[in-house]
Write a protein that holds these residues in place. Structure first.
Motif, short mmCIF file in Angstrom:
data_model
loop_
_atom_site.label_atom_id
_atom_site.label_comp_id
_atom_site.label_asym_id
_atom_site.label_seq_id
_atom_site.Cartn_x
_atom_site.Cartn_y
_atom_site.Cartn_z
N ARG A 102 0.84 -1.21 0.00
CA ARG A 102 0.00 0.00 0.00
C ARG A 102 0.87 1.26 0.00
O ARG A 102 2.03 1.20 0.40
N PRO A 103 0.30 2.37 -0.42
CA PRO A 103 1.04 3.62 -0.35
C PRO A 103 1.36 3.99 1.10
O PRO A 103 0.52 3.80 1.99
N PHE A 104 2.57 4.47 1.33
CA PHE A 104 2.93 4.96 2.66
C PHE A 104 4.05 5.98 2.56
O PHE A 104 4.77 6.06 1.57
N ALA A 105 4.16 6.77 3.61
CA ALA A 105 5.24 7.74 3.76
C ALA A 105 5.33 8.10 5.24
O ALA A 105 4.47 7.71 6.03
N PHE A 106 6.37 8.81 5.58
CA PHE A 106 6.51 9.33 6.93
C PHE A 106 6.38 10.85 6.86
O PHE A 106 6.99 11.50 6.01
N VAL A 107 5.60 11.41 7.77
CA VAL A 107 5.49 12.85 7.93
C VAL A 107 6.04 13.15 9.32
O VAL A 107 5.47 12.71 10.32
N GLU A 108 7.18 13.85 9.35
CA GLU A 108 7.81 14.16 10.64
C GLU A 108 7.95 12.88 11.48
O GLU A 108 7.61 12.87 12.65
N ASP A 109 8.41 11.81 10.88
CA ASP A 109 8.66 10.53 11.55
C ASP A 109 7.40 9.79 12.00
O ASP A 109 7.48 8.85 12.77
N GLU A 110 6.22 10.20 11.54
CA GLU A 110 4.98 9.48 11.82
C GLU A 110 4.48 8.87 10.52
O GLU A 110 4.34 9.56 9.50
N ILE A 111 4.21 7.56 10.55
CA ILE A 111 3.81 6.87 9.33
C ILE A 111 2.36 7.21 8.96
O ILE A 111 1.51 7.42 9.83
N VAL A 112 2.14 7.31 7.66
CA VAL A 112 0.79 7.47 7.12
C VAL A 112 0.65 6.46 5.99
O VAL A 112 1.56 6.28 5.19
N THR A 113 -0.48 5.75 5.97
CA THR A 113 -0.75 4.76 4.94
C THR A 113 -2.15 4.96 4.40
O THR A 113 -2.96 5.67 5.00
N GLY A 114 -2.43 4.29 3.30
CA GLY A 114 -3.78 4.32 2.75
C GLY A 114 -4.03 3.06 1.96
O GLY A 114 -3.10 2.44 1.44
N GLY A 115 -5.29 2.67 1.86
CA GLY A 115 -5.64 1.48 1.09
C GLY A 115 -5.42 1.65 -0.39
O GLY A 115 -5.13 0.71 -1.11
N ASP A 116 -5.53 2.90 -0.84
CA ASP A 116 -5.25 3.24 -2.24
C ASP A 116 -4.68 4.65 -2.26
O ASP A 116 -4.57 5.31 -1.22
N LEU A 117 -4.29 5.12 -3.43
CA LEU A 117 -3.61 6.41 -3.52
C LEU A 117 -4.50 7.57 -3.08
O LEU A 117 -4.05 8.50 -2.41
N GLU A 118 -5.78 7.52 -3.41
CA GLU A 118 -6.71 8.59 -3.03
C GLU A 118 -6.83 8.70 -1.51
O GLU A 118 -6.75 9.79 -0.94
N GLU A 119 -7.03 7.57 -0.85
CA GLU A 119 -7.13 7.56 0.61
C GLU A 119 -5.80 8.01 1.23
O GLU A 119 -5.78 8.78 2.18
N PHE A 120 -4.70 7.50 0.68
CA PHE A 120 -3.38 7.87 1.18
C PHE A 120 -3.16 9.37 1.10
O PHE A 120 -2.72 10.00 2.05
N GLU A 121 -3.47 9.96 -0.04
CA GLU A 121 -3.26 11.40 -0.22
C GLU A 121 -4.09 12.19 0.78
O GLU A 121 -3.60 13.15 1.39
N ALA A 122 -5.35 11.81 0.99
CA ALA A 122 -6.21 12.50 1.95
C ALA A 122 -5.63 12.41 3.36
O ALA A 122 -5.57 13.41 4.09
N LYS A 123 -5.18 11.22 3.76
CA LYS A 123 -4.59 11.03 5.08
C LYS A 123 -3.27 11.78 5.22
O LYS A 123 -2.98 12.35 6.27
N LEU A 124 -2.48 11.80 4.15
CA LEU A 124 -1.21 12.51 4.16
C LEU A 124 -1.42 13.99 4.42
O LEU A 124 -0.80 14.58 5.29
N PHE A 125 -2.34 14.60 3.68
CA PHE A 125 -2.59 16.03 3.85
C PHE A 125 -3.21 16.34 5.21
O PHE A 125 -2.92 17.38 5.80
N ALA A 126 -4.06 15.44 5.73
CA ALA A 126 -4.63 15.64 7.06
C ALA A 126 -3.54 15.63 8.13
O ALA A 126 -3.54 16.47 9.04
#
Length: 83
Positions: A51-75
């Motif tokens: 699944r898509p994932f990244a770290f924002v300031e050392d906190e992981i963010v993931t999403g089931g798909d790219l759309e969900e991931f992007e929304a969670k990332l920006f939040a």
């Protein structure tokens, strides 16, 4: 509009190849005040492969798909920059 706080977003190179390359490039272009980096490995292979994932300031963010991931990332970025 207030001054934008700096934020760090780290992407795994393997995940970029599978899921997040387009978003990574867009973030770098649209948010030059952020540190948007890619690493060979972020030692999170379980997430990286499925699944898509990244770290924002050392906190992981993931999403089931790219759309969900992007929304969670920006939040998460909004939460991090407001504190």
């Amino acid at each position: 509009m207030g001054e934008s706080k700096r934020v760090t977003v780290d992407f795994c190179n393997g995940n970029l190849m599978s899921f997040t390359q387009e978003l990574f490039l867009r973030l770098r272009e649209e948010h030059p005040d952020w540190t948007v980096s890619r690493y060979g490995c972020l030692t999170n292979c379980g997430e990286c492969a499925v699944r898509p994932f990244a770290f924002v300031e050392d906190e992981i963010v993931t999403g089931g798909d790219l759309e969900e991931f992007e929304a969670k990332l920006f939040a998460l970025i909004e939460k991090k920059t407001l504190t």
